[in-house]
Scaffold this motif. Structure first.
Motif, mmCIF file in Angstrom:
data_model
loop_
_atom_site.group_PDB
_atom_site.id
_atom_site.type_symbol
_atom_site.label_atom_id
_atom_site.label_comp_id
_atom_site.label_asym_id
_atom_site.label_seq_id
_atom_site.Cartn_x
_atom_site.Cartn_y
_atom_site.Cartn_z
ATOM 1 N N THR A 6 32.904 23.338 48.512
ATOM 2 C CA THR A 6 32.172 23.038 47.278
ATOM 3 C C THR A 6 30.866 22.339 47.565
ATOM 4 O O THR A 6 30.720 21.662 48.593
ATOM 5 C CB THR A 6 33.004 22.144 46.326
ATOM 6 O OG1 THR A 6 33.237 20.891 46.970
ATOM 7 C CG2 THR A 6 34.314 22.802 45.957
ATOM 8 N N LEU A 18 29.428 24.392 42.637
ATOM 9 C CA LEU A 18 29.699 25.714 43.197
ATOM 10 C C LEU A 18 30.895 25.602 44.120
ATOM 11 O O LEU A 18 30.922 24.747 45.016
ATOM 12 C CB LEU A 18 28.483 26.238 43.960
ATOM 13 C CG LEU A 18 27.167 26.337 43.175
ATOM 14 C CD1 LEU A 18 26.046 26.829 44.087
ATOM 15 C CD2 LEU A 18 27.314 27.262 41.974
ATOM 16 N N THR A 20 33.980 27.912 46.384
ATOM 17 C CA THR A 20 34.493 29.174 46.920
ATOM 18 C C THR A 20 35.726 28.892 47.768
ATOM 19 O O THR A 20 35.924 27.773 48.255
ATOM 20 C CB THR A 20 33.419 29.903 47.759
ATOM 21 O OG1 THR A 20 33.904 31.198 48.100
ATOM 22 C CG2 THR A 20 33.077 29.137 49.027
ATOM 23 N N VAL A 31 32.410 33.147 43.924
ATOM 24 C CA VAL A 31 32.005 31.763 43.652
ATOM 25 C C VAL A 31 32.381 31.419 42.226
ATOM 26 O O VAL A 31 32.164 32.207 41.293
ATOM 27 C CB VAL A 31 30.495 31.571 43.876
ATOM 28 C CG1 VAL A 31 30.032 30.214 43.349
ATOM 29 C CG2 VAL A 31 30.153 31.701 45.360
ATOM 30 N N ALA A 133 25.841 31.909 40.041
ATOM 31 C CA ALA A 133 27.081 32.315 40.706
ATOM 32 C C ALA A 133 26.905 33.634 41.445
ATOM 33 O O ALA A 133 27.415 33.807 42.562
ATOM 34 C CB ALA A 133 28.203 32.423 39.678
ATOM 35 N N ALA A 137 27.390 34.122 45.424
ATOM 36 C CA ALA A 137 28.401 35.055 45.934
ATOM 37 C C ALA A 137 27.785 36.063 46.889
ATOM 38 O O ALA A 137 28.377 36.409 47.925
ATOM 39 C CB ALA A 137 29.090 35.758 44.771
#
Length: 789
Positions: A6, A18, A20, A31, A133, A137
């Motif tokens: 994060t 953010l 993942t 994400v 996002a 990603a």
């Protein structure tokens, strides 16, 4: 179990997070982006190989709003998310536009980007969160992406820029602007403004870009923790070799083709050169043929761009600032409420305006709940407009996006619903296209609305700007052609009035542009917009004062809130009766604002008078036209206002005596009455005799006033004593006395009555009247009542 990574930053007073590694781990990149309590999941997948013969980059972006994100259940029969809404389509384009140019040339693997709104707090718009996002990603997926990009929304109010504004701040402000960019340059701009200057707009773009740089830094930090290994790209010199060969083969032909100013002739010449190139590579392998096809396009771009940069000469012979010839016609179609035909060079649009009532508003079911839009703009781009054969049907993403851009340009100039209580639909049908049909829609839409009588604050025009950028050398070109759009580096659309900018949209095909280039583009667009507004004014320079004869008329009236129930009636009975009887449409809101609409002004007036009668209070001395509702022995009840009855006593029907009310009046008869009195109980006393029944004029009261009787006050009766037995043999009186002769003080001493009264003959003459004279001026209290009392 989870390898969660994060990063967090502060963005506009809120925390952007953010994450993942927890969700969608089988995607190439996923994400979870959170801003406030708005959460968006974006997952990216890419095909590992290219389909045989594919020579384009198949990027697809889908943005979807889950109704559960706002705690709502979708409307409709199926009760689930279905086809993309307009907002979802526009946001998908918003994500696509800045990321597409950042994939390397020659990368043709299919890429799918899906962004889903999982939680929405009603304050932080999910479109910006989805863009961030998607960028994150892609950056961690390993797919060849020359990002990241950041995104930010900016509003402007009281001379200050507001980052990450709330919905309330956007509505109250003068600007709604979205910017996406890399750490080095701006990639995309989308905005709606309320006539702001070019300097303010440029400042807003730069302010948003600074915020987007901070977002880029957060994404890079996340990639350092969680990025996958980058893909290896195959390099090929086939295109360069093919380009050198083709330059010798068709270079002269392409140069000659681009000197033809007519689009059809130019297209024919270019197609002949392309066919010649194709024949030269007939025996080559498919990979080499594909490289040759790309090389032809690259060769064309070099020739066009070189002529503009070095010679200042464009495809159709214009210089960089000249706008193509413009012809504008209003009232183009006879039965529409408003119409225009706008032609600029080889771009043309038929634009119509249709006016409707409140029930024609568009209902929008979104995360924010149900809302209604009174202004719609729809854009259609049929294949024949570019001389092609293609799909014809429901609008695609491009048509939705172009229509929304024109909507943003015109919306700030619309009158308020109080000033102009109509639903407005603008329809743009593109009949020819060679450069910026969306800006032709803005110009044609402005003229069509003015032709329909929509009181725009000022006319709106739009222009599309292009850019040729080679290293540090650049040229900004006004009113770009279709080929200049395809072969150039920027599509920069600016719409506005003589006072300022109302919409700005920019898409870049290179790795971004600088503030200097944007400043030049905005200044040049201002000059072009002023020229176009001048050409439009030749057709119509003001809003028509009269609506079309075919448009509905709408009148508004305000009533007290406590009267709304009376106008609607139980179960809507009253308002339905008004509509059925008058033929006008009647809409009433919770604030008591009533809109009455019809193409027949007499129907509007009838409905207005009916409603006025419901809400008005009776006024003593006022003359009303009513109908006889009920006849009784002592008079008639007249409905003189909707829902309000009053008594016309028999003595107030005519100046002469009326023996039988039904001889004079019938139920349902229309009469004119004067309101005499409203007593403390709300009972109403009316008079017909004081009103001329033909003209409705008030008459003088000619009935003589009643004079006092002779003899004056008779004083108290005193003890009447025993009056003796009854003359008819009915036994003694109850009071046990005989009245005898009447007391002194009058001339009525008639002596004892004889047995039976017999024929009394004519009545004695009285002071102030006779046997056929007018009735007394007063009536017993029991007569002044409803028949239901």
């Amino acid at each position: 179990m989870f390898d969660i990574k994060t990063v967090e930053i502060e963005l506009g007073g809120k925390t952007l997070k953010l994450e993942t590694g927890r969700v969608a781990r089988q995607a190439d990149g996923a994400v979870l982006a959170t801003l406030g309590e708005t959460v968006v999941l974006c997952a990216v997948t890419a095909a590992k190989s290219v389909k045989p013969g594919q020579d384009f980059f198949p990027l697809t972006v889908h943005y979807q709003e889950k109704f559960s994100a706002a705690g709502r259940i979708p409307g409709g029969f199926f009760k689930r998310e279905r086809g993309a809404t307009e907002k979802e389509t526009l946001t998908s384009r918003l994500i696509d536009r800045p990321i597409r140019p950042l994939f390397p040339e020659g990368f043709y693997n299919e890429v799918l980007v899906i962004a889903q709104v999982l939680s929405y707090d009603g304050e932080n718009e999910p479109d910006i969160v989805a863009m961030i996002a998607a960028s994150a990603a892609l950056t961690i997926s390993g797919v060849p992406f020359m990002g990241p990009i950041g995104a930010a929304r900016v509003s402007y109010q009281d001379g200050e820029y507001i980052l990450n504004p709330s919905q309330e701040q956007i509505k109250a402000g003068q600007l709604d602007l979205v910017v996406a960019g890399t750490p080095n340059a701006v990639m995309m701009v989308e905005s709606e403004a309320k006539e702001l200057s070019e300097d303010v707009m440029l400042g807003a773009v730069m302010f948003a870009h600074e915020a987007s740089k901070k977002v880029c830094g957060a994404i890079i930090s996340l990639a350092e923790k969680a990025a996958k290994d980058p893909w290896e790209l195959a390099t090929s010199d086939a295109k360069t070799a093919a380009k050198d060969k083709l330059k010798k083969l068709i270079g002269t032909d392409v140069e000659a083709a681009y000197k033809l100013t007519n689009k059809s002739e130019r297209s024919a010449a270019l197609n002949a050169a392309r066919e010649k190139a194709k024949e030269a590579f007939t025996d080559a392998d498919p990979q080499e043929q594909m490289a040759a096809s790309k090389a032809v396009k690259s060769l064309e771009a070099d020739i066009v761009r070189g002529a503009i940069l070095k010679e200042g000469r464009r495809i159709d012979g214009r210089d960089t600032k000249t706008v193509r010839p413009i012809e504008a016609i209003v009232g183009f179609l006879p039965r529409t409420h408003g119409s225009s035909l706008f032609t600029r060079g080889e771009t043309q649009a038929i634009v119509t305006t249709t006016l409707g009532t409140k029930d024609a508003e568009q209902m929008i079911d979104g995360l924010e709940g149900l809302s209604y839009s009174r202004f719609m703009l729809h854009y259609n781009f049929p294949p024949y407009s570019v001389g092609e054969v293609g799909r014809f049907g429901a609008p695609g993403r491009r048509e939705v996006g172009h229509g929304k851009l024109a909507w943003r340009a015109l919306n700030p100039m619309l009158p308020s619903a109080e000033e102009f209580p109509y639903t407005i639909r603008v329809l743009s049908d593109i009949t020819e296209s060679n450069g910026s049909s969306s800006m032709a829609t803005v110009c044609g839409g402005s003229l069509a609305m003015m032709d329909a009588g929509v009181p725009l604050a000022r006319p709106v025009a739009g222009i599309a700007m292009g850019l040729i950028l080679e290293g540090k050398d650049f040229a900004v070109i006004s009113d770009i052609l279709g080929d200049e759009d395809h072969l150039g580096d920027m599509d920069f659309k600016v719409a506005g009035t003589s006072n300022g900018v109302t919409a700005l949209q920019m898409d870049i095909k290179v790795a971004g542009i600088t503030e200097e280039i944007m400043k030049v583009a905005l200044a040049q667009a201002n000059e072009g917009r002023a020229h176009i507004l001048g050409e439009m004014a030749k057709a119509l320079d003001h809003t028509r004062t009269e609506l079309s004869a075919h448009a509905p008329r709408i009148e508004t009236m305000q009533v007290p809130k406590d009267k709304i129930r009376e106008i609607i009636g139980t179960g809507g009975k009253v308002i339905r009766e008004i509509v059925a009887t008058t033929g006008a449409k009647v809409d009433i809101d919770d604030e008591g604002l009533i809109k009455i609409s019809s193409s027949d002004l007499s129907q509007i007036e009838a409905a207005r008078q009916w409603i006025h009668g419901i809400v008005a209070e009776p006024e003593v001395g006022t003359i009303y036209t009513g109908k006889v509702a009920n006849i009784v022995d002592f008079g008639a009840f007249v409905t003189f206002m909707p829902g309000k009855d009053g008594l016309v006593h028999v003595s107030e029907i005519k100046n002469e005596r009326v023996e039988n009310v039904r001889d004079v009046l019938t139920e349902g008869q229309e009469v004119k009455v004067k309101l005499l009195e409203v007593d403390q109980r709300g009972k109403v006393r009316l008079s017909m005799r004081l009103v001329d029944q033909e003209t409705g004029a008030e008459l003088e009261d000619t009935r003589p006033a009643r004079e006092p009787r002779e003899g004056g006050d008779r004083g108290p009766r005193g003890d009447r004593g025993d009056r003796g037995p009854r003359r008819d043999g009915r036994g003694p009186r109850r009071d046990g006395g005989d009245r005898g002769p009447r007391r002194e003080g009058g001339d009525r001493d008639r002596g004892p009555r004889g047995e039976g009264r017999g024929d009394r003959g004519p009545r004695r003459e009285r002071e102030g009247g006779n046997d056929e004279g007018p009735a007394p001026e007063f009536a017993p209290a029991f007569l002044n009542r409803d028949d239901n009392d």
